[in-house]
Design a protein around this motif. Structure first.
Motif, short mmCIF file in Angstrom:
data_model
loop_
_atom_site.label_atom_id
_atom_site.label_comp_id
_atom_site.label_asym_id
_atom_site.label_seq_id
_atom_site.Cartn_x
_atom_site.Cartn_y
_atom_site.Cartn_z
N TYR A 180 -0.37 10.20 4.00
CA TYR A 180 -1.48 9.58 4.56
C TYR A 180 -2.06 10.21 5.62
CZ TYR A 180 0.74 6.03 1.53
OH TYR A 180 1.33 5.55 0.41
N GLY A 181 -1.92 11.50 5.91
CA GLY A 181 -2.69 12.23 6.76
C GLY A 181 -2.64 11.80 8.23
N VAL A 182 -1.52 11.25 8.72
CA VAL A 182 -1.04 11.16 9.99
C VAL A 182 -0.93 12.32 10.70
CG1 VAL A 182 0.33 9.54 11.46
CG2 VAL A 182 -0.40 8.73 9.25
N THR A 183 -1.76 12.30 12.09
CA THR A 183 -1.50 13.61 12.98
C THR A 183 -1.09 13.21 14.34
OG1 THR A 183 -3.80 13.65 13.48
CG2 THR A 183 -3.25 15.02 11.56
N GLY A 184 -1.08 11.70 14.41
CA GLY A 184 -0.55 11.39 15.81
C GLY A 184 -0.14 10.05 15.95
N ALA A 185 0.63 9.84 16.81
CA ALA A 185 1.27 8.49 17.40
C ALA A 185 0.53 7.71 18.39
CB ALA A 185 2.74 8.90 17.11
N PRO A 186 0.58 6.44 18.33
CA PRO A 186 0.68 5.71 16.91
C PRO A 186 -0.56 5.57 16.15
CG PRO A 186 0.21 3.97 18.86
CD PRO A 186 0.18 5.58 19.43
N THR A 187 -0.20 5.71 14.82
CA THR A 187 -1.34 5.41 13.74
C THR A 187 -1.01 4.58 12.99
OG1 THR A 187 -2.06 7.95 14.14
CG2 THR A 187 -2.79 6.50 12.05
N ALA A 188 -1.93 3.20 12.63
CA ALA A 188 -1.75 2.39 11.87
C ALA A 188 -2.69 2.71 10.41
CB ALA A 188 -2.16 1.12 12.35
N VAL A 189 -1.78 2.48 9.41
CA VAL A 189 -2.36 2.87 8.01
C VAL A 189 -1.89 1.51 7.16
CG1 VAL A 189 -2.46 4.09 5.91
CG2 VAL A 189 -1.96 5.13 8.16
N LEU A 190 -3.04 0.98 6.38
CA LEU A 190 -2.98 -0.23 5.75
C LEU A 190 -3.11 0.36 4.26
CD1 LEU A 190 -2.88 -3.37 5.85
CD2 LEU A 190 -5.10 -3.43 5.27
N ILE A 191 -2.05 0.13 3.37
CA ILE A 191 -1.78 0.55 2.35
C ILE A 191 -1.67 -0.36 1.11
CG2 ILE A 191 -0.13 1.83 0.99
CD1 ILE A 191 1.13 2.90 3.72
N GLN A 192 -2.29 -0.34 0.28
CA GLN A 192 -2.42 -1.12 -0.98
C GLN A 192 -2.05 -0.69 -2.17
OE1 GLN A 192 -2.94 -4.88 -0.81
NE2 GLN A 192 -2.20 -4.86 -2.83
N ASP A 193 -1.10 -1.03 -2.87
CA ASP A 193 -0.76 -0.10 -4.39
C ASP A 193 -0.59 1.32 -4.09
OD1 ASP A 193 -0.84 -2.72 -5.81
OD2 ASP A 193 -2.81 -2.54 -5.74
N GLY A 194 0.01 1.63 -2.82
CA GLY A 194 0.49 2.98 -2.44
C GLY A 194 -0.74 3.77 -1.99
N GLU A 195 -1.89 3.30 -2.09
CA GLU A 195 -2.99 4.10 -1.55
C GLU A 195 -3.43 3.50 -0.28
OE1 GLU A 195 -4.58 6.65 -3.24
OE2 GLU A 195 -2.84 6.47 -4.57
N ALA A 196 -3.82 4.24 0.58
CA ALA A 196 -4.35 3.82 2.04
C ALA A 196 -5.73 3.29 1.93
CB ALA A 196 -4.42 4.97 2.87
N VAL A 197 -5.89 2.09 2.40
CA VAL A 197 -7.37 1.59 2.11
C VAL A 197 -7.87 1.57 3.68
CG1 VAL A 197 -6.51 0.15 0.33
CG2 VAL A 197 -6.23 -0.85 2.79
N ALA A 198 -7.14 1.72 4.73
CA ALA A 198 -7.79 1.77 6.07
C ALA A 198 -6.90 2.32 7.00
CB ALA A 198 -8.08 0.26 6.64
N GLY A 199 -7.23 3.10 8.10
CA GLY A 199 -6.51 3.75 8.91
C GLY A 199 -6.95 3.51 10.42
N GLN A 200 -6.19 3.51 11.40
CA GLN A 200 -6.60 3.53 12.70
C GLN A 200 -5.73 4.14 13.70
OE1 GLN A 200 -9.46 1.97 14.08
NE2 GLN A 200 -8.81 2.86 16.02
N ALA A 201 -6.23 5.28 14.32
CA ALA A 201 -5.43 6.15 15.55
C ALA A 201 -5.37 5.74 16.78
CB ALA A 201 -5.81 7.87 14.99
N GLY A 202 -4.23 5.63 17.18
CA GLY A 202 -4.04 5.36 18.53
C GLY A 202 -3.42 3.91 18.86
N PRO A 203 -3.16 3.51 20.00
CA PRO A 203 -2.54 2.43 20.19
C PRO A 203 -3.62 1.12 20.10
CG PRO A 203 -2.67 3.57 22.41
CD PRO A 203 -3.07 4.49 20.89
N MET A 204 -3.20 0.17 19.76
CA MET A 204 -4.17 -1.14 19.60
C MET A 204 -3.65 -2.39 20.49
SD MET A 204 -5.50 -1.11 15.77
CE MET A 204 -4.22 -0.49 14.82
#
Length: 112
Positions: free
Chosen positions: A75-99
């Motif tokens: 899912y191409g995550v390079t830093g923590a925290p990172t949120a990735v919304l996954i649907q049917d195994g595919e990333a549909v959205a992502g947001q790096a950094g704390p929220m």
């Protein structure tokens, strides 16, 4: 309805959770190195709160980047925290950094 946050211990378990889940999965990737720990703990609280609030609208998965390197790369995550919304195994959205709760709610509402 209270929902738990799944915490896979390895790649296989992460993949199993995805395969057994219908609907969107909010995978948030966390690290154990000193600069990431505090932000990841804050995300733990945010995601736990929203998992209860949203009930069955998504499944939450806290993913340790060290224990689950496969999904981290996939899912191409390079830093923590990172949120990735996954649907049917595919990333549909992502947001790096704390929220904050409000920021995470806005992220979820835009994509659920």
């Amino acid at each position: 309805m209270a929902r738990r946050v799944h915490q896979p211990l390895e790649d296989r378990e992460f993949d199993f959770i995805l395969s057994m889940t219908t609907g969107p999965v909010l995978a948030y990737f966390c690290g154990t190195w000193p600069k990431a720990v505090e932000a990841c703990r804050a995300m733990d609280a945010v995601v736990a709160e929203l998992a209860q609030e949203y009930g069955t609208r998504f499944t939450a998965v806290r993913t340790d980047m060290t224990r689950c390197p496969g999904p981290t790369r996939r899912y191409g995550v390079t830093g923590a925290p990172t949120a990735v919304l996954i649907q049917d195994g595919e990333a549909v959205a992502g947001q790096a950094g704390p929220m904050t709760s409000a920021q995470c709610r806005t992220f979820l509402d835009a994509h659920l």
